[in-house]
Scaffold this motif. Structure first.
Motif, PDB file in Angstrom:
ATOM      1  N   SER A 206      -2.562   8.495  -1.893  1.00 25.13           N
ATOM      2  CA  SER A 206      -2.884   7.218  -1.255  1.00 25.13           C
ATOM      3  C   SER A 206      -1.642   6.596  -0.618  1.00 25.13           C
ATOM      4  O   SER A 206      -1.681   6.141   0.532  1.00 25.13           O
ATOM      5  CB  SER A 206      -3.489   6.265  -2.288  1.00 25.13           C
TER       6      SER A 206
ATOM      7  N   ALA B 233      -3.371  11.515  -7.107  1.00 22.52           N
ATOM      8  CA  ALA B 233      -4.173  10.644  -6.239  1.00 22.52           C
ATOM      9  C   ALA B 233      -3.357   9.434  -5.798  1.00 22.52           C
ATOM     10  O   ALA B 233      -3.473   8.973  -4.657  1.00 22.52           O
ATOM     11  CB  ALA B 233      -5.443  10.200  -6.963  1.00 22.52           C
ATOM     12  N   ALA B 234      -2.517   8.905  -6.695  1.00 21.50           N
ATOM     13  CA  ALA B 234      -1.665   7.764  -6.319  1.00 21.50           C
ATOM     14  C   ALA B 234      -0.690   8.174  -5.218  1.00 21.50           C
ATOM     15  O   ALA B 234      -0.511   7.450  -4.230  1.00 21.50           O
ATOM     16  CB  ALA B 234      -0.920   7.239  -7.547  1.00 21.50           C
TER      17      ALA B 234
ATOM     18  N   SER C 299      -2.111  11.813   8.007  1.00 19.09           N
ATOM     19  CA  SER C 299      -2.690  10.556   8.492  1.00 19.09           C
ATOM     20  C   SER C 299      -2.008  10.087   9.767  1.00 19.09           C
ATOM     21  O   SER C 299      -2.642   9.417  10.589  1.00 19.09           O
ATOM     22  CB  SER C 299      -2.672   9.471   7.407  1.00 19.09           C
TER      23      SER C 299
ATOM     24  N   ASP D 146      -1.196   1.721  -7.934  1.00 16.41           N
ATOM     25  CA  ASP D 146      -2.338   2.611  -7.725  1.00 16.41           C
ATOM     26  C   ASP D 146      -2.595   3.460  -8.970  1.00 16.41           C
ATOM     27  O   ASP D 146      -3.742   3.642  -9.382  1.00 16.41           O
ATOM     28  CB  ASP D 146      -2.092   3.542  -6.527  1.00 16.41           C
TER      29      ASP D 146
ATOM     30  N   ASP E 122      -0.813   8.601   2.420  1.00 13.45           N
ATOM     31  CA  ASP E 122      -1.752   8.331   3.508  1.00 13.45           C
ATOM     32  C   ASP E 122      -1.389   7.016   4.214  1.00 13.45           C
ATOM     33  O   ASP E 122      -1.292   6.963   5.446  1.00 13.45           O
ATOM     34  CB  ASP E 122      -3.179   8.254   2.951  1.00 13.45           C
ATOM     35  N   TRP E 123      -1.120   5.978   3.455  1.00  9.89           N
ATOM     36  CA  TRP E 123      -0.742   4.689   4.039  1.00  9.89           C
ATOM     37  C   TRP E 123       0.605   4.767   4.738  1.00  9.89           C
ATOM     38  O   TRP E 123       0.845   4.061   5.730  1.00  9.89           O
ATOM     39  CB  TRP E 123      -0.726   3.593   2.974  1.00  9.89           C
TER      40      TRP E 123
ATOM     41  N   TYR F 126       0.819  -1.218   0.000  1.00  9.05           N
ATOM     42  CA  TYR F 126       0.000   0.000   0.000  1.00  9.05           C
ATOM     43  C   TYR F 126       0.846   1.258   0.000  1.00  9.05           C
ATOM     44  O   TYR F 126       0.348   2.340  -0.310  1.00  9.05           O
ATOM     45  CB  TYR F 126      -0.950  -0.012   1.212  1.00  9.05           C
ATOM     46  N   SER F 127       2.106   1.122   0.378  1.00 10.19           N
ATOM     47  CA  SER F 127       2.953   2.309   0.504  1.00 10.19           C
ATOM     48  C   SER F 127       4.385   1.951   0.120  1.00 10.19           C
ATOM     49  O   SER F 127       5.152   1.466   0.943  1.00 10.19           O
ATOM     50  CB  SER F 127       2.892   2.825   1.940  1.00 10.19           C
TER      51      SER F 127
ATOM     52  N   LEU G  15      -5.992   3.551 -11.267  1.00 11.79           N
ATOM     53  CA  LEU G  15      -6.785   4.781 -11.391  1.00 11.79           C
ATOM     54  C   LEU G  15      -6.921   5.229 -12.850  1.00 11.79           C
ATOM     55  O   LEU G  15      -7.957   5.757 -13.255  1.00 11.79           O
ATOM     56  CB  LEU G  15      -6.139   5.902 -10.568  1.00 11.79           C
TER      57      LEU G  15
END
Lengths: 327, 327
Positions: free
Chosen positions: A243, A239-240, A283, A198, A246-247, A189-190, A202
């Protein structure tokens, strides 16, 4: 515990061996790199001795005929807790290779060995973004996530020498499958790979300059393309990044809950910088327990760049050329 | 760094203050408790000085008129990194209370302060299940999950004195809401509260002796009831234990990936024992990165029971009664 030595004692060389290149350099007591040499990594389909040849050549070239006081090696793989062997390495032909003794025999000087993430963290602790911190986390973004726990400038190695495997902490039960064989690992995720994954997902639903950049083939999208597109204002690329950032903060909050460090240093993000760190800070603040009753640690980019592994490897060698207790 | 002292130097008292009771005891250099005294905790709706009165009474009663060499206090709350104040405590009327100085004034001896989970971990490191381990994790199951990181027998306190807040690591994004204000925290899936919650949910769909035990009111089910039902073979109670144990292993695997300890000590499970630890061992093995290339740490029950906090508090006091560096 400082690297480097005077002319009489010889020079200290740090060498970083990754999946694609070997980078060796003379490092002085102030952490400055005074001369370097490179080789291409022979890959994992060769015999182990060919990799050792490349290491020895790069080390000797960087030393330029000067006496070797000691050599520190940062290896992209799992190093045993005694610092003697590379137990396995995804991009190198080593499986339990007694690299320390082999290199000592060939170089005639003390050789110290640690994994590359630990070395980079040690360099940041002595000469970079974690300087002066009693406790710090280093989280290195690359293909996956590597890392290290720093306490008073020392790297926590762990019972198996495997502390700092942050990328395989599970953040989503039954989540994305991971190369490690499990699922839901943080690095799915990160990480650099997650960023590309990601963006590809998208761009299937939204217009993006990445479609042109990849000639309409999402599987040709690369990390640098996503960075370029984000800088150009592309919403899919942004956006990628949002995300992945955020992770980054969510996983960091888990580590901070457990360890309460003074500072968190993020490595491997030079090109992306605050595009990852800003959402991560948001986050972290949202996810961390006790916000309002505690200081939230600073989340900062690493300072030393691609030479960090080499500098941190040299720090394994004592100022007098003898082995130090693992610093 | 050892507790206790000879007759001339006076006695060392450890005191553990939780939400319901104050337990004080004289602890000798071998970690043995030679006399104890109890008080009921006045609760959080009283003035702070009433809680201090209860502490002082229990301490003096346990000492039985002997000279106090020093007192260690284990508090169920957040203690600042200097060990001077209780910043907040869910069940006590303290908010930034300078407890250390207040007690030193009243008792006329050095007073040392730490939170209860750290004290219990310190006791296990010196006299219990983590004895001799270079690195260990202590994970304490109660209403929630508390814990501590032990390195060479020392508790890692962290920049804010808040290291070891394992219970609020997020394991399920957007998961069960937590009293801390966030969601998906580990202790919502693996704790005494989670056990009761799981049993209540399962008994809605399946026959269970818990229905009789609670007179048909699932909200009357308690943790001890679930333990009794599981011992009697009840499938609902056993499924609740299996789930809580499975999640115990998942969260433990995350911590082991990060810290690679020699041993993981689980506290607060005396009544449940292997009913929790067996599924936890299975899921640790399933979820931990690098199994096959590493030693998986032993997962064992704590040995010291409800006196651990008191014994670990006494360990804060040096053998000569003076303050030690936090051990």
């Amino acid at each position: 515990m400082t690297a480097g030595a005077g002319a009489d004692a010889g020079v200290v060389v740090g060498v970083d061996i990754g999946g694609t290149k070997v980078l060796a350099g003379v490092v002085d007591a102030g952490g400055r790199v005074t001369s370097t040499a490179r080789r291409t990594t022979p890959g994992r389909r060769v015999v182990a001795s060919q990799v050792e040849d490349a290491l020895v050549e790069a080390i000797l070239e960087s030393a330029g005929g000067r006496h070797l006081a000691g050599v520190g090696v940062a290896a992209a793989g799992f190093v045993d807790s005694a610092g003697e062997r590379v137990m396995f390495a995804p991009h190198l032909p080593w499986q339990g290779e007694p690299l320390r003794d082999l290199l000592e025999d060939r170089l005639g000087c003390p050789v110290l060995l640690d994994n590359d993430a630990n070395c980079a963290a040690r360099a940041e602790a002595h000469h970079g973004a974690a300087r002066g911190a009693a406790s710090a986390l280093m989280i290195t973004m690359g293909t996956g996530i590597g890392g290290a726990v720093l306490l008073d400038g020392h790297v926590l190695r762990g019972a198996n020498g495997m502390a700092g495997e942050f990328g395989h902490m599970q953040v989503v039960p039954g989540g994305r499958s991971c190369e490690c064989g499990r699922s839901g690992c943080w690095e799915q995720y990160s990480s650099g790979n997650a960023l590309v994954r990601d963006a590809r997902a998208l761009m299937a639903d939204q217009p993006s300059v990445l479609t042109d950049m990849s000639d309409g083939h999402p599987d040709r999208v690369t990390g640098p393309m996503v960075t370029t597109a984000a800088e150009a204002g592309d919403l899919v690329a942004r956006a990628a990044f949002a995300s992945v950032g955020d992770w980054l903060g969510v996983g960091t909050a888990n580590l901070v809950a457990a360890l309460d460090p003074e500072v968190v240093v993020i490595g491997g993000v030079s090109a992306a910088g605050d595009r990852l760190l800003d959402p991560a800070r948001t986050s972290l603040q949202r996810t961390l327990v006790g916000v309002g009753h505690r200081a939230v640690p600073r989340l900062v980019a690493a300072e030393l760049g691609p030479e960090a592994g080499m500098v941190g490897a040299a720090l394994l060698v004592g100022g007098d050329g003898t082995r130090t207790a693992a610093p």
